[in-house]
Motif scaffolding. Structure first.
Motif, PDB file in Angstrom:
ATOM      1  N   ASN A 127      -4.135 -18.005  -4.011  1.00  0.00           N
ATOM      2  CA  ASN A 127      -4.232 -17.362  -2.695  1.00  0.00           C
ATOM      3  C   ASN A 127      -2.984 -16.544  -2.390  1.00  0.00           C
ATOM      4  OD1 ASN A 127      -6.808 -18.268  -2.115  1.00  0.00           O
ATOM      5  ND2 ASN A 127      -6.104 -20.085  -1.042  1.00  0.00           N
ATOM      6  N   GLU A 128      -1.812 -17.047  -2.791  1.00  0.00           N
ATOM      7  CA  GLU A 128      -0.571 -16.290  -2.600  1.00  0.00           C
ATOM      8  C   GLU A 128      -0.589 -15.011  -3.433  1.00  0.00           C
ATOM      9  OE1 GLU A 128       2.514 -19.082  -3.573  1.00  0.00           O
ATOM     10  OE2 GLU A 128       2.251 -20.199  -1.697  1.00  0.00           O
ATOM     11  N   HIS A 129      -1.072 -15.109  -4.677  1.00  0.00           N
ATOM     12  CA  HIS A 129      -1.172 -13.915  -5.522  1.00  0.00           C
ATOM     13  C   HIS A 129      -2.143 -12.904  -4.925  1.00  0.00           C
ATOM     14  CE1 HIS A 129       1.411 -15.257  -8.727  1.00  0.00           C
ATOM     15  NE2 HIS A 129       0.706 -16.372  -8.902  1.00  0.00           N
ATOM     16  N   ILE A 130      -3.256 -13.393  -4.421  1.00  0.00           N
ATOM     17  CA  ILE A 130      -4.241 -12.502  -3.793  1.00  0.00           C
ATOM     18  C   ILE A 130      -3.623 -11.805  -2.586  1.00  0.00           C
ATOM     19  CG2 ILE A 130      -6.400 -12.472  -2.468  1.00  0.00           C
ATOM     20  CD1 ILE A 130      -7.440 -14.635  -4.432  1.00  0.00           C
ATOM     21  N   ALA A 131      -2.869 -12.546  -1.788  1.00  0.00           N
ATOM     22  CA  ALA A 131      -2.218 -11.958  -0.613  1.00  0.00           C
ATOM     23  C   ALA A 131      -1.235 -10.866  -1.039  1.00  0.00           C
ATOM     24  CB  ALA A 131      -1.508 -13.039   0.203  1.00  0.00           C
ATOM     25  N   ASN A 137      -2.078  -3.296  -2.282  1.00  0.00           N
ATOM     26  CA  ASN A 137      -3.181  -2.348  -2.073  1.00  0.00           C
ATOM     27  C   ASN A 137      -3.021  -1.593  -0.763  1.00  0.00           C
ATOM     28  OD1 ASN A 137      -4.539  -2.746  -4.457  1.00  0.00           O
ATOM     29  ND2 ASN A 137      -5.973  -4.232  -3.626  1.00  0.00           N
ATOM     30  N   VAL A 138      -2.611  -2.288   0.285  1.00  0.00           N
ATOM     31  CA  VAL A 138      -2.408  -1.637   1.579  1.00  0.00           C
ATOM     32  C   VAL A 138      -1.297  -0.592   1.462  1.00  0.00           C
ATOM     33  CG1 VAL A 138      -1.575  -2.025   3.946  1.00  0.00           C
ATOM     34  CG2 VAL A 138      -3.300  -3.542   2.968  1.00  0.00           C
ATOM     35  N   GLN A 139      -0.216  -0.952   0.775  1.00  0.00           N
ATOM     36  CA  GLN A 139       0.897  -0.008   0.597  1.00  0.00           C
ATOM     37  C   GLN A 139       0.454   1.209  -0.211  1.00  0.00           C
ATOM     38  OE1 GLN A 139       3.928  -2.431  -1.181  1.00  0.00           O
ATOM     39  NE2 GLN A 139       4.504  -3.401   0.762  1.00  0.00           N
ATOM     40  N   LEU A 140      -0.317   0.970  -1.280  1.00  0.00           N
ATOM     41  CA  LEU A 140      -0.808   2.095  -2.083  1.00  0.00           C
ATOM     42  C   LEU A 140      -1.746   2.982  -1.275  1.00  0.00           C
ATOM     43  CD1 LEU A 140      -1.464   0.403  -5.532  1.00  0.00           C
ATOM     44  CD2 LEU A 140       0.270   2.106  -5.004  1.00  0.00           C
ATOM     45  N   LYS A 141      -2.582   2.372  -0.476  1.00  0.00           N
ATOM     46  CA  LYS A 141      -3.505   3.137   0.364  1.00  0.00           C
ATOM     47  C   LYS A 141      -2.723   4.016   1.333  1.00  0.00           C
ATOM     48  CE  LYS A 141      -7.392   2.624   3.528  1.00  0.00           C
ATOM     49  NZ  LYS A 141      -8.208   1.696   4.278  1.00  0.00           N
ATOM     50  N   GLU A 142      -1.673   3.449   1.941  1.00  0.00           N
ATOM     51  CA  GLU A 142      -0.844   4.230   2.863  1.00  0.00           C
ATOM     52  C   GLU A 142      -0.189   5.408   2.146  1.00  0.00           C
ATOM     53  OE1 GLU A 142       1.838   1.303   4.446  1.00  0.00           O
ATOM     54  OE2 GLU A 142       0.326   0.482   5.824  1.00  0.00           O
ATOM     55  N   LYS A 143       0.307   5.180   0.925  1.00  0.00           N
ATOM     56  CA  LYS A 143       0.936   6.259   0.141  1.00  0.00           C
ATOM     57  C   LYS A 143      -0.085   7.340  -0.200  1.00  0.00           C
ATOM     58  CE  LYS A 143       5.130   4.650  -0.341  1.00  0.00           C
ATOM     59  NZ  LYS A 143       6.264   5.282   0.264  1.00  0.00           N
TER      60      LYS A 143
END
Length: 181
Positions: A127-131, A137-143
């Protein structure tokens, strides 16, 4: 018992309760006194009372397979299960060549509990790895959004540079042609 997380004392006296499920008190860590006086308990889930760190009084008086009470409990689950298992054995199901090995049962139970604990730790790690992956993914999406917002201006810069290089190349070619004439 989930709706009562702050419960301190509870009693289930004079009922027909036969089974105490392992997860019965999962949401009641503050319980100090539990009474199952005068029921028909024959099955007690492993470690059901171990989930109650504040439990000091346990009353199991007048039950079919167990008739006991305890004060100043440290951890009675193993003892209680052994007692119930021994007392609730149906004499007709035991043959003379069959021996009852309670200690082996508890070793198996402890091995299963250890495996469950290890699985829980692995699930927590996963679960920590998934988080972490979701955060990446959120950071890449923002970039990507940032890049796409500037993509139009980058395209114009590339076009202007291309035209400038083309013009410079044309100018150089024109000068070389004048030299050779």
């Amino acid at each position: 018992m989930k709706p009562f997380p702050k419960l301190v004392y509870c009693g289930f006296m004079d009922n027909d309760i036969k089974i105490l499920e392992i997860d019965l008190f999962d949401f009641n860590p503050d319980l100090q006194l539990v009474s199952f006086w005068n029921n028909k308990i024959i099955i007690i889930g492993a470690a059901v009372f171990d989930k109650l760190p504040k439990l000091t009084w346990l009353y199991l008086d007048l039950n079919r397979c167990i008739n006991m009470r305890s004060e100043s409990i440290v951890s009675l689950t193993k003892y209680i299960i052994r007692h119930v298992k021994y007392k609730c054995i149906d004499p007709e199901t035991i043959t003379s060549d069959k021996t009852i090995d309670f200690d082996q049962d508890f070793e198996n139970l402890e091995m299963v509990q250890a495996a469950i604990n290890e699985l829980k730790e692995n699930i927590t790690s996963i679960n920590e790895h998934i988080a972490n992956i979701e955060e990446t993914n959120v950071q890449l999406k923002e970039k990507m959004e940032e890049f796409s917002n500037h993509n139009g201006s980058y395209l114009w810069i590339v076009i202007v540079i291309f035209i400038a290089l083309l013009a410079a190349g044309g100018f150089i070619a024109y000068k070389r042609l004048n030299i050779y004439r």
